[in-house]
Scaffold this active site. Structure first.
Site, PDB file in Angstrom:
ATOM      1  NE  ARG A 212      -2.393  -0.693   3.780  1.00 38.99           N
ATOM      2  CZ  ARG A 212      -3.205  -0.521   4.826  1.00 38.99           C
ATOM      3  NH1 ARG A 212      -4.510  -0.688   4.657  1.00 38.99           N
ATOM      4  NH2 ARG A 212      -2.745  -0.206   6.012  1.00 38.99           N
ATOM      5  CG  ASP A 306      -8.964   1.484  14.562  1.00 36.46           C
ATOM      6  OD1 ASP A 306     -10.028   1.737  15.146  1.00 36.46           O
ATOM      7  OD2 ASP A 306      -8.783   0.443  13.902  1.00 36.46           O
TER       8      ASP A 306
END
Length: 628
Positions: A212, A306
């Site tokens: 990513r 989160d």
């Protein structure tokens, strides 16, 4: 949110070898590191990162790679042909200059503070500075255990990895701020056990690693590591009340990712105005981001603190979903029993999370001041971004007037009432505009060809709506719980799904009684009324030269309303093929979602019939696909 700007990067041979990438791991120099070197599950106090090593998978093979994502950091397309490419992008070889680490963060999950969470299956690999001087953090996801893995194995499987890989690239294609995913690598030999439906039937699945890219993966939860003990859950952050760490993290974030803001305020002795301005900007970015989600019918699924980016991009693709049949109560995550993160709730949940970020910054700036900023800017920014984009989707220009808001709200209401497919209905509206340019206003008794096609192609059938309204609980269990709840009302709190299912059951029973002819007639009436108002508004805007201006508006609409999205059933077809070691479906979808606005995308490997199928509403059986 329109056709994504073309990458300002050459893909035709220019670029770097992997060994020539320029790593500059600023976060590991600027922020405190875990003093414990061993990799085992534990609480990590007074640190933002723990140094770790990836755990390789056996005989890694490339499922798919995104050349446009690789090009962001300057990697040459030829590098994908290297024999060790899959090994490098799955953790078997670590590139020179990289320094794998796991990030410590906390989070409010489904409304409750959970204490330390952290990168349990993800690893910071390093920060690459590209030729334009832009910094990009690269991560592994699924490369093994970290100190934050708790009782888990640090692995990801093929189906979830394909979903995230394609989602990153699809959102980029839509022009929505997002992380990117350069690669997806799997192993047929390294496997883990997963109970997909949590029904006691575990299976062995292939370990898979994706990479990513994002300027940073810092998130709201990164700042919650200093949170003192929570009054409800009695949990605290691992660095509770550490004001020095909080300010260091905050200043690193502003200096690195909000450089203009830092430059404006860095010479000031009192940094609180800088911190407030930073908070204002993340409120605005978050509001604009969720407005973009709403305008394409996309749901995140797990909007915990989160999973909220500190720079306002979409991160952490778990049980996400694009809404198909328009339903404000749409829930993409089937384990979200209360519908906390439903489509209609997303804007408010993002605002709630920003409130928790304000509290997390409380050691550096007064919470009363930050929450005042939140109230001053969030709703206003969201409304402007949402209605501004929706107007473009309808081919309307100019200032956002109350009549336009009513037009947008009215459309969404009719779409929900009649079970219209969200994406294909918006896409079809440009056809309505082009027909209006040709025929002019409809006279009394004139046949509305657009309406006939809309009702035939985009609206859910009687069976499809009944399927969608079925309660998730078996009917016998539902009736039993209702009887028990009458005797013990507090039972409802233990089974939040009960209320949701009872509402669905009432709708199901009401809808079952309605004859099909009456349903179609009612839908036709609602659409006729809305289309009349819409066409009048379009003609007013087009003025005397409607035959020229309306086609231009229609062309602009096609640049705002995607024809193709990642529908769950389409994803599932590609995943099923990949689990049989055939990756062509994933590769074809990658090419398709890069150009979601094109009428006839080329070189996807998909047939014309497949393209038309993917652009239309899903088949009846697609409603049975559950993502958790």
């Amino acid at each position: 949110m329109e056709i994504a700007e073309k990458e300002k990067i050459s893909l035709g041979g220019a670029g770097l070898k992997l060994e020539d990438l320029k790593f500059d791991n600023l976060a590991l120099r600027a922020l405190p590191l875990d003093e414990v070197k061993e990799n085992y599950p534990r609480t990590v106090p007074n640190a933002c990162f723990s140094i770790v090593d990836p755990t390789p998978i056996e005989d890694p093979e490339l499922v798919c790679a995104s050349d446009t994502a690789l090009a962001i950091v300057g990697i040459a397309p030829e590098e994908m042909k290297r024999k060790d490419f899959a090994e490098i992008f799955s953790g078997g070889k670590v590139l020179k200059g990289a320094r794998p680490a796991a990030h410590c963060y906390c989070g409010h999950q489904f409304g409750y503070f959970s204490g330390q969470l952290g990168d349990g299956a993800t690893m910071y690999l390093g920060e690459i500075v590209n030729k334009d001087g832009k910094r990009w953090e690269i991560q592994y996801k699924g490369a093994g255990k970290t100190p934050y893995s708790r009782t888990a194995d640090g692995r990801k499987v093929l189906r979830s990895s394909i979903r995230e890989f394609l989602a990153c690239e699809a959102m980029a294609g839509l022009g929505i701020p997002t992380t990117r995913s350069p690669t997806c690598v799997t192993s047929r030999k390294t496997k883990v056990v997963r109970d997909i439906f949590y029904d006691g039937n575990p299976i062995r699945e292939q370990c898979t690693v994706i990479t990513r890219l994002c300027p940073t993966f810092l998130r709201f939860g990164s700042f919650e590591i200093v949170k003192p003990e929570d009054e409800v859950t009695k949990r605290a952050g691992p660095s509770a009340n550490n004001a020095k760490l909080s300010e260091k993290l905050l200043q690193h974030t502003i200096k690195t990712y909000y450089p203009d803001l830092w430059k404006e305020h860095s010479d000031e002795k009192n940094m609180k105005p800088c911190y407030l301005q930073f908070y204002k900007e993340i409120c605005q970015r978050t509001a604009s981001l969720v407005a973009m989600w709403q305008c394409v019918g996309w749901c995140h699924g797990v909007l915990n603190t989160d999973n909220m980016s500190i720079i306002g991009v979409t991160i952490d693709y778990g049980p996400y979903g694009f809404m198909e049949r328009t339903d404000p109560d749409y829930i993409c995550n089937h384990s979200d029993n209360e519908g906390r993160y439903s489509y209609k709730n997303q804007p408010e949940m993002c605002k709630w999370n920003l409130g928790k970020l304000a509290e997390a910054l409380g050691l550096c700036v007064d919470v009363g001041d930050t929450k005042k900023v939140l109230e001053d800017v969030y709703d206003k920014t969201y409304q402007a971004a949402y209605y501004g984009t929706m107007k473009k989707k309808l081919g309307l220009s100019g200032e956002i007037a109350d009549e336009d808001k009513k037009l947008v709200d009215g459309l969404l209401g009719v779409m929900a009432e009649t079970g219209a497919d969200f994406t294909s209905t918006f896409r079809s509206l440009s056809k309505c505009v082009r027909m209006l340019a040709t025929t002019g206003p409809l006279g009394k008794g004139d046949k509305d060809e657009y309406l006939d096609e809309l009702l035939a192609k985009n609206l859910a059938s009687h069976k499809e709506i009944l399927e969608a309204l079925k309660p998730s609980m078996p009917m016998q269990q539902l009736h039993m719980l209702v009887m028990m709840a009458r005797q013990q009302p507090s039972l409802v709190q233990r089974f939040p799904q009960l209320i949701t299912d009872l509402k669905k059951l009432q709708k199901f029973q009401d809808f079952q009684k309605m004859p099909e002819e009456a349903r179609v007639a009612n839908a036709s009436k609602q659409w006729t009324e809305w289309l009349s108002i819409y066409r009048t508004r379009l003609l007013k805007q087009a003025g005397a030269d409607a035959k020229t201006n309306l086609p231009k508006a229609a062309d602009a609409m096609d640049r705002c309303n995607p024809k193709y999205i990642l529908r769950n059933y389409v994803l599932q077809e590609a995943i099923a093929l990949a689990e049989e070691n055939d990756y062509r479906g994933v590769q074809a979808l990658l090419k398709l979602v890069r150009n979601p606005y094109l009428e006839d995308p080329k070189d996807t490997g998909l047939t014309k019939e497949q393209l038309e199928k993917y652009a239309g509403k899903p088949p009846l059986e697609a409603a049975k696909i559950a993502v958790t």
